[in-house]
Write a protein that holds these residues in place. Sequence first.
Motif, PDB file in Angstrom:
ATOM      1  N   GLN A 185     -48.763 112.705 -71.404  1.00 29.05           N
ATOM      2  CA  GLN A 185     -47.940 113.081 -70.260  1.00 29.05           C
ATOM      3  C   GLN A 185     -48.292 112.144 -69.116  1.00 29.05           C
ATOM      4  OE1 GLN A 185     -48.352 117.114 -68.874  1.00 29.05           O
ATOM      5  NE2 GLN A 185     -46.582 116.959 -67.549  1.00 29.05           N
ATOM      6  N   LEU A 227     -34.672 109.392 -66.411  1.00 36.72           N
ATOM      7  CA  LEU A 227     -35.314 110.703 -66.314  1.00 36.72           C
ATOM      8  C   LEU A 227     -34.257 111.792 -66.173  1.00 36.72           C
ATOM      9  CD1 LEU A 227     -38.038 109.707 -63.703  1.00 36.72           C
ATOM     10  CD2 LEU A 227     -38.460 110.189 -66.117  1.00 36.72           C
ATOM     11  N   GLN A 280     -37.284 116.577 -64.572  1.00 40.32           N
ATOM     12  CA  GLN A 280     -38.494 115.763 -64.565  1.00 40.32           C
ATOM     13  C   GLN A 280     -38.735 115.105 -63.206  1.00 40.32           C
ATOM     14  OE1 GLN A 280     -37.114 113.243 -67.839  1.00 40.32           O
ATOM     15  NE2 GLN A 280     -38.841 113.971 -69.070  1.00 40.32           N
TER      16      GLN A 280
END
Length: 146
Positions: A76, A92, A96
């Motif tokens: 992550q 994205l 997010q």
Amino acid sequence: MNNKKMIFFRRKGLDIPIPFDEESMGNQNLLYILPAFLQVVEKGGLLLVDEFSSGFHNNLESFLIRLFMEHSENGQMIFVSHSTNLLSNSILRADQEYSVEFYGEKGSIVKRFSEENPRSAQNIERMYMSGVFGGIPHFKEERDAD
């Protein structure tokens, strides 16, 4: 004798190596984060990067984000960037992306872009720049009275 080791960059079409400290800020920053970036992509974990895109070309920023998302199975990455070009539905998703609105002594508010329910066809960067998601710095220019 000086045993100090140095890093040099080689450029295609240029026979003279460039010392690390004479290279661009973007290339220096890339070399700083690359080991941790590749480690998290390969082995998993959490990568926190402040000013992720400092000195990076827009294409390099989006390439690194896409590379991370495509090849990191157990990793992550949380990053802070002032590059609005990353606010694209092709890079994205709205869930997010976050903005931070600073309110001085009152503190800050973090807002998730998906709270505004943007449609996939909407231009997220334009929405951000128009203030829909907050996080736009507020300042005023003061000039000396001459």
